[in-house]
Design an enzyme around this catalytic site. Sequence first.
Site, short mmCIF file in Angstrom:
data_model
loop_
_atom_site.label_atom_id
_atom_site.label_comp_id
_atom_site.label_asym_id
_atom_site.label_seq_id
_atom_site.Cartn_x
_atom_site.Cartn_y
_atom_site.Cartn_z
CD GLU A 224 -2.57 1.24 2.66
OE1 GLU A 224 -3.39 2.15 2.84
OE2 GLU A 224 -2.38 0.33 3.50
CG ASP A 292 -4.61 9.16 4.66
OD1 ASP A 292 -5.71 8.69 4.38
OD2 ASP A 292 -3.75 8.55 5.32
CG ASP A 294 -7.52 7.50 7.71
OD1 ASP A 294 -7.77 6.66 6.84
OD2 ASP A 294 -6.37 7.85 7.99
CG ASP A 323 -7.59 2.55 6.88
OD1 ASP A 323 -7.82 2.81 8.07
OD2 ASP A 323 -6.45 2.59 6.39
#
Length: 416
Positions: A224, A292, A294, A323
């Site tokens: 990833e 990012d 989340d 996620d």
Amino acid sequence: MTIREKYEVAKEAYKGMGVDTDAALEALKKIPVSMHCWQGDDVVGFDGAGALSGGIQTTGNYPGKAATPEELMADIDEALSLIPGKHRINLHASYAIFEDGQAVDRDKIEPRHFAKWVEFAKERGLGIDFNPTCFSHPKAENGTLSSEIPEVRKFWIDHCKACLRISEYIATELDKPVTVNIWIPDGFKDIPADRTAPRARLKDSLDQIISIDYDRSKVFVAVESKVFGIGMESYTVGSHEFYMNYAAKNDLLCLLDNGHYHPTEVVSDKIPSMLLFFDKVALHVTRSVRWDSDHVVLFDDETREIAKEIVRNGADRVLLALDFFDASINRISAWVVGMRNMQKALLYALLQPGKEMAVLQEERNFTKLMMMSEELKCYPFGDVWNYFCELNGVPAKEDWFEEVLAYERDVLSKRQ
């Protein structure tokens, strides 16, 4: 009108568009989503490694966070009882369960430390996916698999090898393949003097990890990427280009996280390109807000576009997981909202007359294609979704939230 009666009306409406709603519901039932355990405890885990690091943060202090394996399993049960269908759970290695006196560091973890998770999954008919935890550890402060310090790099290589062995054990016990995803936070805050050497070390580390004898029919290794992280703003060792090429060369999965790219990049556009060259891809679906971050997955434009590409290119070719981690709201509700929204997006995609729309594109009949796309937005999608919930024995509409409030009152509020 009852939910069933409304569904029958919706069924006729979609039939006029050439869509079989019964077939769509049957297809949706067969698409599992891997629900990440780390939403339930703010990515803390049970191995006592300390505060979060590696560019990972949770914000908020909503009461009721799971602090023990028993609490986390109970919370997962509660969430899954409100989510239609049969799914998977996604574990990080930091969620090892140690009995008294058996705690070990991450390079020494063994299958026995996950036996209770296997028992939990067996009893519920769930699959399990797995992740090495290459962050939130003293040895992760100055790089992991790309570290210039040999003993640090060996520690993390041994950790990832242990994770492959644990994943094979889980797959054998459950008779279901396990996707094991490798992500590292390695990078530099400022402009690097050497971009090549860290990536050469990462390549060598990965070579050593996948060189061990493991059953590739049971363990699907994924790598990833990430564009940047907190403290690694200028350079990330594990870039998309690095991992995409490494995965292609070594017959691994390339995992796409839709929060791990530049803001103008969209994973929905990457999926069809990747599947022209890979048999399968793995996904982490999240919601990034400017970076990012989340956030909980919503039923938003990009989630719907991701779902469309999953359906169009074959759901069996996409290993789908979520996620996100939000500590500012009820954690059970976060799970349920995110999982149900991912399923709603998949259903929305399944209720598109995909073949006819593709023909219109081939014919360059963009006028009718736009008309159909826009009119479908007002079709009674919600009535089909509510019927799917009823068929699967979970509350429809917002009725599930009353159960979450009761669980908060009776369980979460009593936790210290």
